[in-house]
Design a protein around this motif. Structure first.
Motif, PDB file in Angstrom:
ATOM      1  N   ILE A 100      31.771  60.977  47.275  1.00 48.98           N
ATOM      2  CA  ILE A 100      31.377  59.531  47.057  1.00 48.98           C
ATOM      3  C   ILE A 100      30.147  59.892  46.072  1.00 48.98           C
ATOM      4  CG2 ILE A 100      30.118  57.531  47.983  1.00 48.98           C
ATOM      5  CD1 ILE A 100      31.419  58.303  50.473  1.00 48.98           C
ATOM      6  N   GLY A 101      30.228  59.143  44.873  1.00 49.83           N
ATOM      7  CA  GLY A 101      29.241  59.441  43.962  1.00 49.83           C
ATOM      8  C   GLY A 101      29.644  60.388  42.921  1.00 49.83           C
ATOM      9  N   LEU A 102      30.699  61.072  43.097  1.00 49.65           N
ATOM     10  CA  LEU A 102      31.081  62.152  42.096  1.00 49.65           C
ATOM     11  C   LEU A 102      31.697  61.154  40.728  1.00 49.65           C
ATOM     12  CD1 LEU A 102      33.365  64.906  43.012  1.00 49.65           C
ATOM     13  CD2 LEU A 102      31.237  64.888  41.888  1.00 49.65           C
ATOM     14  N   GLY A 103      31.814  60.126  40.843  1.00 44.96           N
ATOM     15  CA  GLY A 103      32.240  59.140  39.697  1.00 44.96           C
ATOM     16  C   GLY A 103      30.940  59.060  38.843  1.00 44.96           C
ATOM     17  N   ARG A 104      29.983  58.893  39.382  1.00 44.62           N
ATOM     18  CA  ARG A 104      28.870  58.976  38.488  1.00 44.62           C
ATOM     19  C   ARG A 104      28.184  59.955  37.984  1.00 44.62           C
ATOM     20  NH1 ARG A 104      26.756  56.341  42.631  1.00 44.62           N
ATOM     21  NH2 ARG A 104      25.182  58.030  43.157  1.00 44.62           N
ATOM     22  N   THR A 105      28.305  61.093  38.868  1.00 43.79           N
ATOM     23  CA  THR A 105      27.584  62.380  38.484  1.00 43.79           C
ATOM     24  C   THR A 105      28.601  63.590  38.077  1.00 43.79           C
ATOM     25  OG1 THR A 105      27.970  63.050  40.962  1.00 43.79           O
ATOM     26  CG2 THR A 105      25.670  61.852  40.095  1.00 43.79           C
ATOM     27  N   ALA A 106      29.636  63.564  37.937  1.00 39.52           N
ATOM     28  CA  ALA A 106      30.699  64.610  37.609  1.00 39.52           C
ATOM     29  C   ALA A 106      30.495  65.189  36.175  1.00 39.52           C
ATOM     30  CB  ALA A 106      32.179  64.267  37.823  1.00 39.52           C
ATOM     31  N   GLY A 107      30.343  64.185  35.264  1.00 41.27           N
ATOM     32  CA  GLY A 107      29.998  64.613  33.804  1.00 41.27           C
ATOM     33  C   GLY A 107      28.896  65.469  33.818  1.00 41.27           C
ATOM     34  N   ALA A 111      28.027  69.351  32.594  1.00 42.72           N
ATOM     35  CA  ALA A 111      27.362  69.931  31.682  1.00 42.72           C
ATOM     36  C   ALA A 111      26.163  70.705  32.147  1.00 42.72           C
ATOM     37  CB  ALA A 111      26.656  68.512  31.026  1.00 42.72           C
ATOM     38  N   ALA A 112      25.712  70.378  33.056  1.00 40.46           N
ATOM     39  CA  ALA A 112      24.798  71.428  33.761  1.00 40.46           C
ATOM     40  C   ALA A 112      25.136  72.812  34.013  1.00 40.46           C
ATOM     41  CB  ALA A 112      24.019  70.776  35.045  1.00 40.46           C
ATOM     42  N   GLY A 113      26.267  72.949  34.306  1.00 41.04           N
ATOM     43  CA  GLY A 113      26.930  74.254  34.485  1.00 41.04           C
ATOM     44  C   GLY A 113      27.731  74.506  35.560  1.00 41.04           C
ATOM     45  N   LEU A 114      28.053  73.347  36.581  1.00 36.29           N
ATOM     46  CA  LEU A 114      28.727  73.561  37.742  1.00 36.29           C
ATOM     47  C   LEU A 114      30.048  73.820  37.200  1.00 36.29           C
ATOM     48  CD1 LEU A 114      28.399  72.947  40.854  1.00 36.29           C
ATOM     49  CD2 LEU A 114      29.566  70.723  40.359  1.00 36.29           C
ATOM     50  N   ASP A 115      30.617  74.946  37.898  1.00 44.08           N
ATOM     51  CA  ASP A 115      31.895  75.275  37.656  1.00 44.08           C
ATOM     52  C   ASP A 115      33.076  74.073  38.361  1.00 44.08           C
ATOM     53  OD1 ASP A 115      31.406  77.550  36.070  1.00 44.08           O
ATOM     54  OD2 ASP A 115      30.500  78.406  38.007  1.00 44.08           O
ATOM     55  N   ARG A 116      33.093  74.055  39.355  1.00 43.01           N
ATOM     56  CA  ARG A 116      34.206  73.324  40.134  1.00 43.01           C
ATOM     57  C   ARG A 116      33.602  72.694  41.597  1.00 43.01           C
ATOM     58  NH1 ARG A 116      36.322  75.120  44.427  1.00 43.01           N
ATOM     59  NH2 ARG A 116      35.689  77.165  45.080  1.00 43.01           N
ATOM     60  N   VAL A 117      34.613  71.870  42.100  1.00 41.52           N
ATOM     61  CA  VAL A 117      34.082  71.142  43.375  1.00 41.52           C
ATOM     62  C   VAL A 117      35.251  71.399  44.323  1.00 41.52           C
ATOM     63  CG1 VAL A 117      32.469  69.388  42.253  1.00 41.52           C
ATOM     64  CG2 VAL A 117      35.038  69.109  42.424  1.00 41.52           C
ATOM     65  N   ASN A 118      34.792  71.322  45.627  1.00 45.83           N
ATOM     66  CA  ASN A 118      35.675  70.919  46.828  1.00 45.83           C
ATOM     67  C   ASN A 118      35.332  69.605  47.282  1.00 45.83           C
ATOM     68  OD1 ASN A 118      36.100  73.788  46.440  1.00 45.83           O
ATOM     69  ND2 ASN A 118      36.208  74.028  48.829  1.00 45.83           N
ATOM     70  N   VAL A 119      36.535  68.796  47.326  1.00 48.22           N
ATOM     71  CA  VAL A 119      36.108  67.405  47.995  1.00 48.22           C
ATOM     72  C   VAL A 119      36.691  67.193  49.228  1.00 48.22           C
ATOM     73  CG1 VAL A 119      36.549  64.960  47.370  1.00 48.22           C
ATOM     74  CG2 VAL A 119      35.895  66.487  45.555  1.00 48.22           C
ATOM     75  N   SER A 120      36.145  66.724  50.169  1.00 51.41           N
ATOM     76  CA  SER A 120      36.596  66.629  51.596  1.00 51.41           C
ATOM     77  C   SER A 120      37.339  65.107  51.497  1.00 51.41           C
ATOM     78  CB  SER A 120      35.668  66.737  52.706  1.00 51.41           C
ATOM     79  OG  SER A 120      34.910  67.913  52.308  1.00 51.41           O
ATOM     80  N   LEU A 121      38.508  65.322  52.108  1.00 56.65           N
ATOM     81  CA  LEU A 121      39.314  63.994  52.268  1.00 56.65           C
ATOM     82  C   LEU A 121      40.541  64.185  53.319  1.00 56.65           C
ATOM     83  CD1 LEU A 121      39.856  60.819  51.450  1.00 56.65           C
ATOM     84  CD2 LEU A 121      41.630  61.944  49.728  1.00 56.65           C
ATOM     85  N   ASP A 122      40.257  63.630  54.230  1.00 54.59           N
ATOM     86  CA  ASP A 122      41.291  63.939  55.542  1.00 54.59           C
ATOM     87  C   ASP A 122      42.402  62.832  55.438  1.00 54.59           C
ATOM     88  OD1 ASP A 122      39.216  65.764  56.337  1.00 54.59           O
ATOM     89  OD2 ASP A 122      38.306  64.178  57.579  1.00 54.59           O
ATOM     90  N   VAL A 141      36.099  57.727  47.144  1.00 60.28           N
ATOM     91  CA  VAL A 141      36.402  59.276  47.333  1.00 60.28           C
ATOM     92  C   VAL A 141      37.465  59.590  46.206  1.00 60.28           C
ATOM     93  CG1 VAL A 141      37.174  61.261  48.692  1.00 60.28           C
ATOM     94  CG2 VAL A 141      35.603  59.322  49.708  1.00 60.28           C
ATOM     95  N   ILE A 142      38.283  58.915  46.149  1.00 58.64           N
ATOM     96  CA  ILE A 142      39.671  58.805  45.275  1.00 58.64           C
ATOM     97  C   ILE A 142      39.050  58.837  43.851  1.00 58.64           C
ATOM     98  CG2 ILE A 142      41.776  57.858  44.353  1.00 58.64           C
ATOM     99  CD1 ILE A 142      42.277  58.988  47.197  1.00 58.64           C
ATOM    100  N   ALA A 143      38.023  57.908  43.638  1.00 59.70           N
ATOM    101  CA  ALA A 143      37.326  57.895  42.117  1.00 59.70           C
ATOM    102  C   ALA A 143      36.732  59.135  41.820  1.00 59.70           C
ATOM    103  CB  ALA A 143      36.630  56.570  42.154  1.00 59.70           C
ATOM    104  N   GLY A 144      36.143  59.501  42.888  1.00 61.41           N
ATOM    105  CA  GLY A 144      35.275  60.615  42.779  1.00 61.41           C
ATOM    106  C   GLY A 144      36.165  61.942  42.399  1.00 61.41           C
ATOM    107  N   LEU A 145      37.116  62.043  42.953  1.00 61.45           N
ATOM    108  CA  LEU A 145      38.140  63.167  42.716  1.00 61.45           C
ATOM    109  C   LEU A 145      38.796  63.027  41.294  1.00 61.45           C
ATOM    110  CD1 LEU A 145      40.170  63.185  45.996  1.00 61.45           C
ATOM    111  CD2 LEU A 145      39.546  65.279  44.837  1.00 61.45           C
ATOM    112  N   GLU A 146      39.050  61.790  40.860  1.00 62.43           N
ATOM    113  CA  GLU A 146      39.407  61.703  39.661  1.00 62.43           C
ATOM    114  C   GLU A 146      38.589  61.994  38.760  1.00 62.43           C
ATOM    115  OE1 GLU A 146      41.072  57.886  39.556  1.00 62.43           O
ATOM    116  OE2 GLU A 146      42.881  58.516  40.693  1.00 62.43           O
ATOM    117  N   ALA A 147      37.385  61.633  38.681  1.00 63.74           N
ATOM    118  CA  ALA A 147      36.326  61.905  37.751  1.00 63.74           C
ATOM    119  C   ALA A 147      35.777  63.442  37.782  1.00 63.74           C
ATOM    120  CB  ALA A 147      34.895  61.118  38.407  1.00 63.74           C
ATOM    121  N   ALA A 148      35.957  64.113  38.925  1.00 66.95           N
ATOM    122  CA  ALA A 148      36.011  65.621  39.009  1.00 66.95           C
ATOM    123  C   ALA A 148      36.868  66.263  38.093  1.00 66.95           C
ATOM    124  CB  ALA A 148      35.923  66.157  40.507  1.00 66.95           C
ATOM    125  N   ARG A 149      38.001  65.718  38.126  1.00 67.08           N
ATOM    126  CA  ARG A 149      39.060  66.421  37.327  1.00 67.08           C
ATOM    127  C   ARG A 149      39.119  66.302  36.111  1.00 67.08           C
ATOM    128  NH1 ARG A 149      44.449  63.626  39.017  1.00 67.08           N
ATOM    129  NH2 ARG A 149      43.496  62.070  37.702  1.00 67.08           N
TER     130      ARG A 149
END
Ligand SMILES: C[S@@+](CC[C@H](N)C(=O)[O-])C[C@H]1O[C@@H](n2cnc3c(N)ncnc32)[C@H](O)[C@@H]1O
Length: 332
Positions: A100-107, A111-122, A141-149
């Motif tokens: 939640i919130g990755l939609g806003r912050t993934a980019g 850019a800051a140097g994060l390599d990857r994410v694990n997103v929890s979704l049950d 959460v679904i939107a956050g996942l897409e933004a991360a990818r």
């Protein structure tokens, strides 16, 4: 090096950035939340960066995973990632998040140097999500996942806990969905780390149950035991590949003998294991008079803490006691 008396070397540092969370997953936190840490007790951004610098430059840490609580709730997260990325020996950096919130912050995180994410979704079902997390945020959460990818925080891994009577029938659907969207799915056995102390071994969905359920729809080929190494997930190739699915059988097939982890709580305590009953106070050492430049002393205390790491989680010991802090306060 962070070596223990069994010869294991910790190179993977889990850093909890907050004990707060915006979900209330039934297997983790009670509905009313918990008594949150007071702000002065939390490590500051500078203290976190300093400890990570000590870990990577003096103690052989090569991977850093930010977690919580919900790490996206930490206002300084992007800045912390940026500063860690600028360290001389840059560690690999990932984030465990509810998305939640990755939609806003993934980019910005990429850019800051994060390599990857694990997103929890049950669950794939919004109504089940609401029951399980006590919040109506499935689509975020679904939107956050897409933004991360889309931001390239890949491979995007999805962490799933199956709960009896709630989402236990969803394993094949979740895998089909993960394959379709290019996410790597990992099931995690439920562990006795809930604040309510409601975990029962009898009721839990085991790795064996999960694999049996997946095999009703998919052909699974073990990736090879030698490849598990210190990775907690045992992985299977799905329908001949290239997709993989992982199962983290922390309860029924623990991986303690190959554990390479050290943990730092949001209030600056070193933990050698999720199930450790003791902690070592690095915050006090950081804030002691004259400690500003004494990295060597901090490193020494951290090394001593890891020397005390137990052989295993103790889950199978009849005298097993659940740690005082729940998962959200340790940093999952
Ligand atoms: C504690 S959360 C912290 C990070 C972030 N808020 C998230 O949702 O990923 C990390 C992971 O721990 C898992 N978790 C929490 N309580 C658990 C339990 N009792 N047993 C197994 N996994 C648990 C969550 O499902 C999540 O995948």
């Amino acid at each position: 090096m962070l070596i223990d008396t069994y010869g294991r070397v910790a190179t993977d540092l889990r850093v909890s950035l907050t004990d707060r969370c915006n979900l209330r997953c039934t297997y983790c936190m009670p509905e009313e939340g918990l008594q949150w840490l007071a702000k002065p007790d939390l490590l500051t951004d500078d203290e976190i960066v300093r400890l990570i610098r000590i870990a990577v430059t003096r103690l052989g840490v090569t991977e850093v995973r930010f977690t919580g609580g919900e790490p996206l709730l930490r206002p300084g997260l992007v800045g912390i990632v940026e500063r860690v990325a600028a360290l001389e020996s840059r560690p690999k950096m990932s984030l465990t998040t509810n998305g939640i919130g990755l939609g806003r912050t993934a980019g910005a995180l990429k850019a800051a140097g994060l390599d990857r994410v694990n997103v929890s979704l049950d669950t794939l079902r919004p109504d089940v999500f609401k029951t399980l997390t006590r919040r109506d945020r499935h689509k975020d959460v679904i939107a956050g996942l897409e933004a991360a990818r889309d931001a390239g925080l890949t491979p995007v891994k999805v962490n799933t806990v199956l709960m009896p009577g709630l989402n236990e029938d969803e394993a094949p659907d979740l895998l089909a969905w993960a394959v379709e969207h290019g996410y790597e799915l990992r099931f995690i056995e439920q562990m006795p780390l809930d604040a309510q102390h409601g975990w029962k071994r009898d009721g839990m969905i085991t790795a064996g149950d999960i694999l049996a359920s997946l095999r009703t729809r998919f052909e699974l080929t073990p990736e090879g035991s030698q490849e598990r190494g210190s990775a907690p997930a045992e992985r299977w190739i799905v329908d001949g590949g290239p997709h993989r699915v992982g199962v983290i059988a922390s309860v029924t097939r623990p991986f303690c003998s190959a554990c390479d982890r050290t943990r730092l709580t949001a209030d600056g305590q070193v933990r050698t294991c999720l199930f450790a009953t003791e902690e070592t106070d690095l915050r006090a050492a950081l804030r002691a008079e004259g400690a500003e430049s004494d990295d060597e002393n901090i490193a020494r205390i951290w090394k001593l803490a890891m020397w005390g790491k137990k052989a295993g989680s103790g889950l199978d010991d009849p005298s097993f006691l659940q740690p005082e802090r729940p998962m959200s306060a340790i940093g999952g």
